[in-house]
Enzyme design. Structure first.
Site, mmCIF file in Angstrom:
data_model
loop_
_atom_site.group_PDB
_atom_site.id
_atom_site.type_symbol
_atom_site.label_atom_id
_atom_site.label_comp_id
_atom_site.label_asym_id
_atom_site.label_seq_id
_atom_site.Cartn_x
_atom_site.Cartn_y
_atom_site.Cartn_z
ATOM 1 N N ASP A 195 36.178 49.575 36.977
ATOM 2 C CA ASP A 195 36.050 48.137 37.196
ATOM 3 C C ASP A 195 34.624 47.754 36.824
ATOM 4 O OD1 ASP A 195 35.873 45.512 38.245
ATOM 5 O OD2 ASP A 195 37.255 45.999 39.885
ATOM 6 N N ASP A 229 34.603 39.664 35.040
ATOM 7 C CA ASP A 229 34.977 40.781 35.919
ATOM 8 C C ASP A 229 36.304 41.327 35.381
ATOM 9 O OD1 ASP A 229 35.537 42.423 38.112
ATOM 10 O OD2 ASP A 229 35.665 40.789 39.569
ATOM 11 N N HIS A 282 40.026 36.539 43.263
ATOM 12 C CA HIS A 282 38.979 35.728 43.896
ATOM 13 C C HIS A 282 38.417 34.716 42.918
ATOM 14 C CE1 HIS A 282 36.054 38.393 41.760
ATOM 15 N NE2 HIS A 282 37.026 39.287 41.945
ATOM 16 N N HIS A 286 32.267 37.184 44.527
ATOM 17 C CA HIS A 286 33.401 36.759 45.355
ATOM 18 C C HIS A 286 32.985 35.512 46.096
ATOM 19 C CE1 HIS A 286 36.212 40.432 45.688
ATOM 20 N NE2 HIS A 286 35.409 40.634 44.660
ATOM 21 N N GLU A 332 43.528 40.164 40.005
ATOM 22 C CA GLU A 332 43.471 41.631 40.007
ATOM 23 C C GLU A 332 44.520 42.268 40.912
ATOM 24 O OE1 GLU A 332 39.859 43.414 41.631
ATOM 25 O OE2 GLU A 332 39.078 41.448 42.078
ATOM 26 N N GLU A 358 42.686 43.965 35.831
ATOM 27 C CA GLU A 358 41.962 42.726 36.177
ATOM 28 C C GLU A 358 41.463 41.987 34.942
ATOM 29 O OE1 GLU A 358 38.399 43.286 38.561
ATOM 30 O OE2 GLU A 358 38.410 41.177 39.171
HETATM 31 MN MN MN Z 1 36.523 43.808 39.322
HETATM 32 MN MN MN Z 2 37.239 41.184 40.924
#
Ligand code: MN
Ligand code: MN
Length: 308
Positions: free
Chosen positions: A100, A111, A171, A179, A205, A294
């Site tokens: 990630d 992200d 998020h 976040h 995600e 994600e």
């Molecule tokens: Mn992530």
């Molecule tokens: Mn994330």
């Protein structure tokens, strides 16, 4: 200009200016390129520290900054592990490895995550997470219900014979805030009432696990990822200097312990004084392996753009 102003505004007078939109798109482009190169770096016996350092240096080489340390979460670990300095962990035989990664340009964030199966046992579970992501992303439309994502993601994962992790969510993202307040559930049952807004950034995600798993994560050991939680400069050294360095380099974004190894003693003091917080790793409650996918989506007044 701070994105929070728009996220919280009653009326939508605001928009990303051209430069801000370019930063969001460039962050996404870098994140996508690095993510696409990740699978060839993940193999049995590969150094986890090597993967983290490679991802973070690629982001920098392409002109971005890591928005958080590269997370390499193996098997039942769902999220929030990065290597400490001199980590000797290697990717085990048959592992399910989630990488990630985040990129930011002046705080404008992308992200994204990919799961790599070392061996072939979990290929279908990865596909379930990826298909759920694809459908979830399609639900991010201005004026669409945020609560539509969860049932869609859950249905997709279950239809492929797997179970969603119910307490890990997507998020909203704001400038320098990975976040922000809004969570986007991956299951039905507790749908938020809001709608997707224009000029906003969202991460979708989904996480999938085996059908016999409990299907939730609990907090595990510290994962070597820190962030500033008390925005008040300490009065005494060495904490004062360390705080200033951390704020200058990362603001409130997460950072790796190994990135601040040179001021390790002061960092330990800031942790003890709760100026810094260390994220625990998140582990599947019944010890079952987890797959994740994600993307980041940016909305304008007209469209949704998957930046990653
Ligand atoms: Mn992530
Ligand atoms: Mn994330």
């Amino acid at each position: 200009m701070h994105l929070a102003q728009f996220a919280q505004a009653e009326s939508w007078f605001g928009l990303f200016d051209e430069e801000e939109m370019e930063k969001l798109l460039l962050a996404g482009k870098i994140a996508r390129a690095v993510r696409q190169a990740v699978p060839r770096m993940v193999f049995q016996g590969a150094s986890v520290l090597g993967i983290c350092e490679w991802v973070e240096s690629e982001i920098a080489r392409m002109g971005g900054s890591p928005a958080f340390p590269c997370n390499v979460s193996i098997n039942e670990v769902g999220a929030h592990y990065t290597s400490p300095t001199s980590d000797t962990t290697v990717v085990p035989d048959g592992a399910l490895v989630k990488v990630d990664l985040g990129v930011h340009i002046d705080g404008f964030i992308a992200d994204t995550a990919v799961t790599v199966s070392v061996g072939s046992e979990f290929e279908d579970m990865i596909k379930a997470a990826e298909l759920a992501l694809e459908r979830g992303v399609q639900a991010v439309r201005v004026g669409g219900k945020i609560g539509d994502v969860g049932p869609l993601v859950e249905k997709t994962i279950r239809s492929m014979g797997y179970k969603p992790i119910r307490n890990l969510t997507g998020h909203q993202i704001e400038q320098y805030t990975i976040h922000s307040g809004l969570s986007i559930p991956n299951v039905s049952g507790s749908e938020p009432t809001g709608k997707f807004q224009p000029w906003s950034v969202y991460a979708i995600e989904p996480f999938a696990t085996l059908p016999r798993a409990i299907g939730e994560v609990k907090e595990g050991a510290p994962g070597n990822i820190l962030h500033l939680v008390k925005l008040k400069r300490p009065k005494t050294e060495p904490q004062k200097g360390a705080y200033e360095e951390i704020y200058r380099r990362f603001r409130t974004l997460p950072f790796a312990k190994r990135w601040v190894a040179g001021i390790g003693e002061a960092v330990s003091k800031l942790l003890a004084e709760k100026v810094l917080y260390e994220y625990p790793v998140l582990v599947e409650a019944s010890g079952m392996p987890i797959a994740q996918a994600e993307h980041t989506v940016v909305t304008t007044d007209k469209e949704s753009i998957v930046t990653t």
